[in-house]
Design an enzyme around this catalytic site. Sequence first.
Site, PDB file in Angstrom:
ATOM      1  N   SER A 109      38.459  38.974  46.708  1.00 47.34           N
ATOM      2  CA  SER A 109      37.972  38.241  45.546  1.00 47.34           C
ATOM      3  C   SER A 109      37.706  36.805  45.980  1.00 47.34           C
ATOM      4  O   SER A 109      38.386  36.294  46.871  1.00 47.34           O
ATOM      5  CB  SER A 109      39.057  38.251  44.467  1.00 47.34           C
ATOM      6  OG  SER A 109      38.843  37.186  43.570  1.00 47.34           O
ATOM      7  N   SER A 110      36.746  36.163  45.321  1.00 43.92           N
ATOM      8  CA  SER A 110      36.424  34.783  45.724  1.00 43.92           C
ATOM      9  C   SER A 110      37.559  33.812  45.406  1.00 43.92           C
ATOM     10  O   SER A 110      37.575  32.694  45.903  1.00 43.92           O
ATOM     11  CB  SER A 110      35.125  34.316  45.054  1.00 43.92           C
ATOM     12  OG  SER A 110      35.241  34.389  43.652  1.00 43.92           O
ATOM     13  N   CYS A 111      38.547  34.249  44.589  1.00 46.17           N
ATOM     14  CA  CYS A 111      39.646  33.330  44.260  1.00 46.17           C
ATOM     15  C   CYS A 111      40.639  33.168  45.407  1.00 46.17           C
ATOM     16  O   CYS A 111      41.573  32.393  45.309  1.00 46.17           O
ATOM     17  CB  CYS A 111      40.369  33.783  42.995  1.00 46.17           C
ATOM     18  SG  CYS A 111      41.359  35.235  43.268  1.00 46.17           S
ATOM     19  N   TYR A 138      47.678  36.361  42.512  1.00 40.49           N
ATOM     20  CA  TYR A 138      46.607  37.325  42.789  1.00 40.49           C
ATOM     21  C   TYR A 138      45.959  37.019  44.138  1.00 40.49           C
ATOM     22  O   TYR A 138      45.731  37.914  44.964  1.00 40.49           O
ATOM     23  CB  TYR A 138      45.587  37.219  41.662  1.00 40.49           C
ATOM     24  CG  TYR A 138      44.458  38.198  41.729  1.00 40.49           C
ATOM     25  CD1 TYR A 138      44.673  39.548  41.495  1.00 40.49           C
ATOM     26  CD2 TYR A 138      43.166  37.771  41.989  1.00 40.49           C
ATOM     27  CE1 TYR A 138      43.630  40.446  41.531  1.00 40.49           C
ATOM     28  CE2 TYR A 138      42.109  38.665  42.022  1.00 40.49           C
ATOM     29  CZ  TYR A 138      42.349  39.998  41.798  1.00 40.49           C
ATOM     30  OH  TYR A 138      41.303  40.890  41.829  1.00 40.49           O
ATOM     31  N   LYS A 142      45.646  39.282  47.593  1.00 36.11           N
ATOM     32  CA  LYS A 142      44.330  39.619  48.150  1.00 36.11           C
ATOM     33  C   LYS A 142      44.214  39.150  49.599  1.00 36.11           C
ATOM     34  O   LYS A 142      43.612  39.831  50.437  1.00 36.11           O
ATOM     35  CB  LYS A 142      43.225  38.991  47.298  1.00 36.11           C
ATOM     36  CG  LYS A 142      43.051  39.646  45.944  1.00 36.11           C
ATOM     37  CD  LYS A 142      42.264  40.924  46.080  1.00 36.11           C
ATOM     38  CE  LYS A 142      42.073  41.631  44.769  1.00 36.11           C
ATOM     39  NZ  LYS A 142      41.368  42.899  44.894  1.00 36.11           N
ATOM     40  N   HIS A 181      38.017  38.267  31.451  1.00 35.67           N
ATOM     41  CA  HIS A 181      37.264  37.175  32.070  1.00 35.67           C
ATOM     42  C   HIS A 181      36.304  36.536  31.075  1.00 35.67           C
ATOM     43  O   HIS A 181      36.094  37.044  29.976  1.00 35.67           O
ATOM     44  CB  HIS A 181      36.511  37.691  33.291  1.00 35.67           C
ATOM     45  CG  HIS A 181      37.400  37.977  34.448  1.00 35.67           C
ATOM     46  ND1 HIS A 181      37.778  39.259  34.805  1.00 35.67           N
ATOM     47  CD2 HIS A 181      38.032  37.158  35.323  1.00 35.67           C
ATOM     48  CE1 HIS A 181      38.580  39.198  35.846  1.00 35.67           C
ATOM     49  NE2 HIS A 181      38.758  37.944  36.180  1.00 35.67           N
TER      50      HIS A 181
HETATM   51  P1  GDP Z   1      38.354  32.432  36.974  1.00 40.36           P
HETATM   52  O1  GDP Z   1      37.105  32.364  37.799  1.00 40.36           O
HETATM   53  O2  GDP Z   1      39.492  33.088  37.677  1.00 40.36           O
HETATM   54  O3  GDP Z   1      38.727  31.080  36.441  1.00 40.36           O
HETATM   55  O4  GDP Z   1      37.992  33.458  35.807  1.00 40.36           O
HETATM   56  P2  GDP Z   1      37.719  33.423  34.218  1.00 40.36           P
HETATM   57  O5  GDP Z   1      36.557  34.314  33.999  1.00 40.36           O
HETATM   58  O6  GDP Z   1      38.974  33.790  33.513  1.00 40.36           O
HETATM   59  O7  GDP Z   1      37.368  31.934  33.813  1.00 40.36           O
HETATM   60  C1  GDP Z   1      36.217  31.262  34.284  1.00 40.36           C
HETATM   61  C2  GDP Z   1      36.002  29.959  33.556  1.00 40.36           C
HETATM   62  O8  GDP Z   1      35.567  30.223  32.214  1.00 40.36           O
HETATM   63  C3  GDP Z   1      37.244  29.057  33.417  1.00 40.36           C
HETATM   64  O9  GDP Z   1      36.828  27.712  33.611  1.00 40.36           O
HETATM   65  C4  GDP Z   1      37.664  29.278  31.958  1.00 40.36           C
HETATM   66  O10 GDP Z   1      38.357  28.162  31.417  1.00 40.36           O
HETATM   67  C5  GDP Z   1      36.297  29.434  31.288  1.00 40.36           C
HETATM   68  N1  GDP Z   1      36.328  30.147  29.978  1.00 40.36           N
HETATM   69  C6  GDP Z   1      35.692  29.736  28.864  1.00 40.36           C
HETATM   70  N2  GDP Z   1      35.934  30.562  27.831  1.00 40.36           N
HETATM   71  C7  GDP Z   1      36.712  31.576  28.332  1.00 40.36           C
HETATM   72  C8  GDP Z   1      37.272  32.748  27.748  1.00 40.36           C
HETATM   73  O11 GDP Z   1      37.123  33.041  26.580  1.00 40.36           O
HETATM   74  N3  GDP Z   1      38.010  33.559  28.572  1.00 40.36           N
HETATM   75  C9  GDP Z   1      38.185  33.267  29.897  1.00 40.36           C
HETATM   76  N4  GDP Z   1      38.899  34.106  30.654  1.00 40.36           N
HETATM   77  N5  GDP Z   1      37.684  32.135  30.472  1.00 40.36           N
HETATM   78  C10 GDP Z   1      36.956  31.306  29.696  1.00 40.36           C
END
Ligand code: GDP
Length: 316
Positions: A109-111, A138, A142, A181
Amino acid sequence: MIDRQAPVFVAGHRGLVGSSIVRRLEADGFSDLRTVGRDALDLRDQAAVDAWFDVERPRYVFLVAGTVGGIHANSTRPAEFLYDNLMIHSTVVQAAHRTGVDKLLYLGSSCIYPRHADQPITEEALLTGPLEPTNEGYALAKIAGIKLCETYRRQYGDDFISAMPTNLYGPGDNFDLEGGHVLPALMRRFHEAREAGAASVTVWGTGTARREFLHVDDLADACLFLMDRYSEAGHVNVGTGVDLTIRELAETVRDLVHPEGELVFDTSRPDGMPRKVLDVSRLTDLGWTATTSLAEGLADTYRWYLEAAERGVLRL
Ligand code: GDP
């Protein structure tokens, strides 16, 4: 090319990635797919995994099983994300080695990359700095998975490879508002706001974080491409190489789902990594590029969401 008639194990076939890989392999003529549900086999249990491999004897493995989730799930359940994934990845890699699997593809994963990695992120950035705290558990699991594949290759000569996908989305995603996500969460929130006649929709964070989004069917295509053509130790980034701000993503989802909707930013929620976009030149040089635009991918995902809601099969 890997043998289309040989038994292939897709570990994690019910998830976003696994279900897409199964569709891709079926479309490509694979005739002997082996899958097993979580209820029937706990992939964290080495003895159970060993017993399953002894019976099924897969020759190829797509290791895409794991405990996954969005920024909130990752930061509030770090022990589960670390333990489950460490165990699942170790048991399957070890069983694949012991039973002489011809080739295994592991999905990272890119994280896994450091929070302050130079952008776009190259494969060489791995382990060059501290991780993003919201998904450290996580990411550590990974990273261990990638190192498992590398060390089994070095010590035993196993043909185990790793792909590092960027943020994924598509049919079969988890639409849980807290645990999922950003892309499915926003899609569902805009949809429900439109249904309820609500004007505003909440977006977590400041909206300034930047992310790259890859349609899961493009990832499945890249996984098969790598299984057929790549047999080296280094992991390979899989993405589009293009990113956008969370505000821009939210506006694009709004335009598709609920054009009258207004965005409200909840800055009590974390942004996570400031920017995450992959350098995909290694994969491009090998001959693969993503083909689904974000607009097409969003439309396809929304169509799937509406149908799945109708059939009552959404993961919420
Ligand atoms: P990440 O790449 O591991 O941070 O995966 P996420 O998909 O959970 O979040 C990506 C970005 O989207 C972060 O900056 C979150 O704060 C933002 N974000 C905005 N609204 C939402 C939401 O409703 N759910 C999630 N999961 N992230 C959100």
